[in-house]
Each structure stands twice: as C-alpha cells, then as structure tokens.
Scaffold this motif. Structure first.
Motif, PDB file in Angstrom:
ATOM      1  N   GLU A 100       0.276   6.536  -8.754  1.00 25.72           N
ATOM      2  CA  GLU A 100       0.297   7.599  -7.750  1.00 25.72           C
ATOM      3  C   GLU A 100       1.315   7.371  -6.624  1.00 25.72           C
ATOM      4  OE1 GLU A 100      -1.638  10.482  -7.634  1.00 25.72           O
ATOM      5  OE2 GLU A 100      -2.295   9.947  -9.663  1.00 25.72           O
ATOM      6  N   PHE A 101       1.496   6.096  -6.211  1.00 23.90           N
ATOM      7  CA  PHE A 101       2.267   5.832  -4.993  1.00 23.90           C
ATOM      8  C   PHE A 101       3.343   4.755  -5.151  1.00 23.90           C
ATOM      9  CE2 PHE A 101      -2.068   7.097  -3.879  1.00 23.90           C
ATOM     10  CZ  PHE A 101      -1.811   8.257  -3.162  1.00 23.90           C
ATOM     11  N   GLY A 102       3.423   4.137  -6.316  1.00 25.69           N
ATOM     12  CA  GLY A 102       4.357   3.031  -6.507  1.00 25.69           C
ATOM     13  C   GLY A 102       3.706   1.706  -6.140  1.00 25.69           C
ATOM     14  N   GLU A 103       4.516   0.659  -6.184  1.00 16.18           N
ATOM     15  CA  GLU A 103       4.018  -0.688  -5.851  1.00 16.18           C
ATOM     16  C   GLU A 103       3.478  -0.705  -4.419  1.00 16.18           C
ATOM     17  OE1 GLU A 103       3.954  -3.540  -7.744  1.00 16.18           O
ATOM     18  OE2 GLU A 103       4.799  -2.509  -9.486  1.00 16.18           O
ATOM     19  N   PRO A 104       2.456  -1.534  -4.156  1.00 21.67           N
ATOM     20  CA  PRO A 104       1.968  -1.669  -2.782  1.00 21.67           C
ATOM     21  C   PRO A 104       3.112  -2.070  -1.846  1.00 21.67           C
ATOM     22  CG  PRO A 104       0.473  -2.754  -4.302  1.00 21.67           C
ATOM     23  CD  PRO A 104       1.688  -2.355  -5.092  1.00 21.67           C
ATOM     24  N   ASP A 105       3.193  -1.416  -0.708  1.00 25.60           N
ATOM     25  CA  ASP A 105       4.296  -1.599   0.234  1.00 25.60           C
ATOM     26  C   ASP A 105       3.757  -2.132   1.559  1.00 25.60           C
ATOM     27  OD1 ASP A 105       6.408  -1.341   2.020  1.00 25.60           O
ATOM     28  OD2 ASP A 105       6.896   0.705   1.432  1.00 25.60           O
ATOM     29  N   PRO A 106       4.270  -3.270   2.030  1.00 23.80           N
ATOM     30  CA  PRO A 106       3.792  -3.836   3.302  1.00 23.80           C
ATOM     31  C   PRO A 106       3.896  -2.872   4.486  1.00 23.80           C
ATOM     32  CG  PRO A 106       5.312  -5.352   2.221  1.00 23.80           C
ATOM     33  CD  PRO A 106       5.314  -4.087   1.419  1.00 23.80           C
ATOM     34  N   GLU A 107       4.779  -1.890   4.394  1.00 20.57           N
ATOM     35  CA  GLU A 107       4.921  -0.908   5.479  1.00 20.57           C
ATOM     36  C   GLU A 107       3.634  -0.111   5.706  1.00 20.57           C
ATOM     37  OE1 GLU A 107       7.577  -0.298   7.575  1.00 20.57           O
ATOM     38  OE2 GLU A 107       8.349  -2.158   6.715  1.00 20.57           O
ATOM     39  N   HIS A 108       2.800   0.002   4.668  1.00 23.40           N
ATOM     40  CA  HIS A 108       1.554   0.764   4.774  1.00 23.40           C
ATOM     41  C   HIS A 108       0.370  -0.102   5.210  1.00 23.40           C
ATOM     42  CE1 HIS A 108       3.698   3.369   1.673  1.00 23.40           C
ATOM     43  NE2 HIS A 108       3.644   4.076   2.786  1.00 23.40           N
ATOM     44  N   TYR A 109       0.588  -1.403   5.352  1.00 23.33           N
ATOM     45  CA  TYR A 109      -0.501  -2.338   5.610  1.00 23.33           C
ATOM     46  C   TYR A 109      -0.402  -2.950   7.003  1.00 23.33           C
ATOM     47  CZ  TYR A 109      -1.913  -2.362   0.686  1.00 23.33           C
ATOM     48  OH  TYR A 109      -2.382  -2.024  -0.548  1.00 23.33           O
ATOM     49  N   ARG A 110      -1.541  -3.478   7.455  1.00 24.01           N
ATOM     50  CA  ARG A 110      -1.612  -4.253   8.688  1.00 24.01           C
ATOM     51  C   ARG A 110      -2.392  -5.526   8.363  1.00 24.01           C
ATOM     52  NH1 ARG A 110      -6.384  -4.647  11.087  1.00 24.01           N
ATOM     53  NH2 ARG A 110      -8.065  -3.338  10.384  1.00 24.01           N
ATOM     54  N   ILE A 111      -2.236  -6.528   9.177  1.00 21.55           N
ATOM     55  CA  ILE A 111      -2.946  -7.791   8.966  1.00 21.55           C
ATOM     56  C   ILE A 111      -4.309  -7.722   9.648  1.00 21.55           C
ATOM     57  CG2 ILE A 111      -2.932 -10.275   9.410  1.00 21.55           C
ATOM     58  CD1 ILE A 111       0.171 -10.090   9.275  1.00 21.55           C
ATOM     59  N   ALA A 112      -5.365  -7.882   8.860  1.00 25.76           N
ATOM     60  CA  ALA A 112      -6.728  -7.851   9.385  1.00 25.76           C
ATOM     61  C   ALA A 112      -7.246  -9.259   9.687  1.00 25.76           C
ATOM     62  CB  ALA A 112      -7.660  -7.172   8.384  1.00 25.76           C
TER      63      ALA A 112
END
Length: 184
Positions: A100-112
């Motif tokens: 649906e969206f391609g490989e996971p991209d760090p731009e969409h993530y934050r560090i929890a």
C-alpha cells in the motif's frame, strides 16, 4: 555500611541496586546520576553509561550480566508512526505496508523509547514494551507497524513488528546512508 559498593559486578548506592559493570564500563540508572557516584566510578576506572530503567530491571531480577562477548548487549529504540501519519498505515503487516505505501520510511516515524532493556531478544523486548513499559517510554504498547532498532556505536539493525514476530528491514534515512561521490 558504605554508601556505594561493588559486589559481584553489581553497584549499590546507599542500599539501592543502581547498576552493574561490563568490563571497564558501568551501566547505571539515570536516577543516580550525581557527582558523588561519578567520582566513585572514575576512581575505580569505570566509565559510566547512564541509562533509564536499570534499577527497575535489577529489582525485577532480570539477567543483565554475563553477556557473551560474541553477543554484546545493544541499546534499543522503539519507532512508532507519528500521530499525523495516514491512519491506514498504522497497525498493519509488513506485506500490507509495502503493497500500500512502500517500504517503511523513517520520515513517518518518531522515537517512542531509546535506552537499554537488558536483552537483545526481540520477543523479550516485545513483552517488556507491552506488559511493563520501561521508564522513558512514551508511546503505545509495541504493536504491528512499529520498528525495533537494536544499535551500538558501530551499527543498527531494524526489525518491523509483524503479524507473527519480526521482519528485518532497511530503515535508514538518506542522511545515514549517504556516501561521498569520489568521481568529482
């Protein structure tokens, strides 16, 4: 009773389990970070590494010493999708994410979370981040679409939390993988 002691690789600070030693390094809970303990560690040629949750893990009886030299303990980062990310990206399998969206991209993530959990075992990390969040953890329980990064000073490994277990992925941002073009 002395205020600070070292016995069998465990550091006690005024009767509290404060940390442990690994070769010339002392892994010590951040709540004990002060000049007195820093000076004491330096006097024993131990380099302090201040980390959240060490005392809690020691009290819980987690095995954190006796790490095999071939498998040194790594730090852990938990990456979770940012709140503003497309909702359909959240809590889906890696297969669905890629389709649906391609490989996971760090731009969409934050560090929890960023710290030590006393293990490199992904299933143990999953359990810990679901049952008893470590101090400093500021996200939801570890779930599908989250990424677990195991890292040290030399390298990082990224693991996508999938339907069943984890899948190793490439997750480095472009600035982490840039190389110099020597042809100029």
């Amino acid at each position: 009773m002395p205020g600070i002691s070292l016995k069998n690789g465990l550091i006690s600070y005024y009767g509290n389990p404060a940390g442990y030693t690994e070769k010339e390094k002392a892994v010590v809970d951040k709540i004990f970070q002060n000049e007195e303990l820093s000076t004491w560690l330096k006097s024993r040629s131990l380099t302090p590494e201040w980390s959240d949750g060490v005392m809690e893990r020691l009290i819980a009886g987690e095995q954190i010493t006796g790490i095999e030299p071939s498998a040194p303990l790594k730090n852990v980062r938990i990456w979770q999708l940012k709140p503003e990310t497309e909702v359909r990206m959240k809590f889906i399998s890696l297969e669905d994410m890629i389709r649906e969206f391609g490989e996971p991209d760090p731009e969409h993530y934050r560090i929890a979370y960023d710290g030590q959990l006393g293990t490199n075992d992904l299933e143990a990390i999953y359990t810990r981040c679901n049952v008893n969040h470590p101090p400093g953890y500021n996200g939801h329980s570890l779930s599908m679409s989250d990424v677990v990064e195991l890292y040290d000073g030399d390298s990082s490994e990224y693991h996508y939390c999938d339907r069943f277990g984890f899948q190793k992925i490439n997750f480095e941002s472009p600035e982490q993988t840039q190389t110099m073009d020597m042809s100029m």
